[in-house]
Design an enzyme around this catalytic site. Structure first.
Site, PDB file in Angstrom:
ATOM      1  N   ASP A 175      88.775  72.620  40.739  1.00 22.30           N
ATOM      2  CA  ASP A 175      89.251  73.718  41.104  1.00 22.30           C
ATOM      3  C   ASP A 175      90.436  73.978  42.286  1.00 22.30           C
ATOM      4  O   ASP A 175      90.110  74.041  43.020  1.00 22.30           O
ATOM      5  CB  ASP A 175      88.359  75.047  40.930  1.00 22.30           C
ATOM      6  CG  ASP A 175      88.031  75.005  39.341  1.00 22.30           C
ATOM      7  OD1 ASP A 175      87.696  74.487  38.326  1.00 22.30           O
ATOM      8  OD2 ASP A 175      86.892  76.272  39.331  1.00 22.30           O
ATOM      9  N   HIS A 221      85.886  70.994  43.742  1.00 24.29           N
ATOM     10  CA  HIS A 221      87.125  71.737  44.041  1.00 24.29           C
ATOM     11  C   HIS A 221      87.781  70.803  44.948  1.00 24.29           C
ATOM     12  O   HIS A 221      87.261  69.734  45.849  1.00 24.29           O
ATOM     13  CB  HIS A 221      86.768  73.281  45.457  1.00 24.29           C
ATOM     14  CG  HIS A 221      86.342  74.454  44.215  1.00 24.29           C
ATOM     15  ND1 HIS A 221      84.623  74.298  44.352  1.00 24.29           N
ATOM     16  CD2 HIS A 221      86.737  75.665  44.139  1.00 24.29           C
ATOM     17  CE1 HIS A 221      84.254  75.674  44.182  1.00 24.29           C
ATOM     18  NE2 HIS A 221      85.356  76.506  43.354  1.00 24.29           N
TER      19      HIS A 221
HETATM   20 ZN   LIG Z   1      89.009  79.504  41.847  1.00 29.55          ZN
END
Ligand SMILES: [Zn+2]
Length: 270
Positions: free
Chosen positions: A73, A220
């Site tokens: 992400d 992430h």
């Molecule tokens: Zn996010």
């Protein structure tokens, strides 16, 4: 009338409160207890990322196949995303990148590489604003479509990209916008906590301790704040992929993970 699930929940909750008040009066028992129960349902729908109270939300794939989906992400990030791609290549793994539109706009060449190397790009909103749940449905649609059109430029596909809500929050308004766009909302079943832990070994151990076939893992490669970087997910990736390999688990994209068996067989047969 085309009602989305969020509208039905709100209508049913309102009707239940009105009925209870009519039967038992506007007392603690007649209104307070059902109102508290309804508030708990609303909170679950908004704050639990995998909740399907307001909108059908996918948090994992089938358990029967030896596959998992790693998702990254908040990218693309000029420093971190290329490292993630190099590692995925090295291990013959594929992943899904839920990109923030305003980051992608400044790094389209990374998006091109992601698609060329067989990975999937999902929509993680344009602005990644914590306030987006206060946007009007029309503003939410604008935010969603702005990122979608950039992703379509890269994929040259008319398919609606998968969507992951910022911080996993889903308000009834976001559910209405998602319903209008027929979005497929994707959450996760394993959270790596890579944003809170700078030790890659610990991040990998946390993922490998929980992971089972069908799981969707949250990692992430980017940061919602421009100029900030997150390295923990990229640093833990080789260890995670070694662990998956040792267990015979293949890392695929989310769309591959959830593809029905019949269409997969057809694809594999050419
Ligand atoms: Zn996010």
């Amino acid at each position: 009338m085309d009602l989305c699930r969020a509208d039905k929940v709100l209508l049913a909750g309102g009707a239940a409160l009105a009925t209870s008040a009519a039967l038992f009066g506007a007392s603690t028992g007649g209104l307070g207890v059902p109102a508290a129960a309804f508030a708990a349902i609303l909170a679950d729908g908004i704050f639990r990322p995998s909740s399907s109270t307001f909108y059908p939300t996918l948090s994992r794939g089938p358990r029967a196949r030896a596959q998992v989906a790693l998702t990254f992400d908040d990218g693309p990030d000029a420093e971190v995303t290329p490292r993630v791609l190099d590692t995925l290549n090295e291990y013959g793994a594929r992943a899904t990148f839920f990109m923030i539109g305003r980051h992608l706009e400044r790094a389209m060449s990374i998006g091109t590489r992601v698609v060329a190397e067989g990975h999937e790009i999902g929509n993680h909103s344009w602005a990644h604003s914590y306030l987006q749940n206060f946007y009007s449905v029309r503003s939410l649609l604008g935010d969603i479509e702005r990122t979608e059109s950039l992703i379509r430029t890269l994929t040259r596909s008319a398919a609606v990209p998968l969507y992951r809500a910022p911080v996993g929050l889903k308000s009834p308004r976001l559910a209405r916008a998602a319903h209008a766009r027929s979005l497929r909302i994707v959450a996760w079943s394993v959270h790596s906590r890579d944003t809170l832990d700078s030790n890659p070994k610990r991040v990998a151990e946390r993922v490998l301790a929980k992971i089972r076939p069908g799981d969707i893992v949250l990692l992430h490669d980017g940061h919602q704040n421009a100029g900030a970087h997150r390295h923990s997910g990229a640093d833990s990736l080789p260890l995670i992929l070694q662990g998956l390999r040792a267990r015979g688990l293949q890392a695929v994209t989310v769309s591959e993970l959830i593809a029905p068996e019949r269409s997969r067989t057809r694809c594999e047969n050419g």
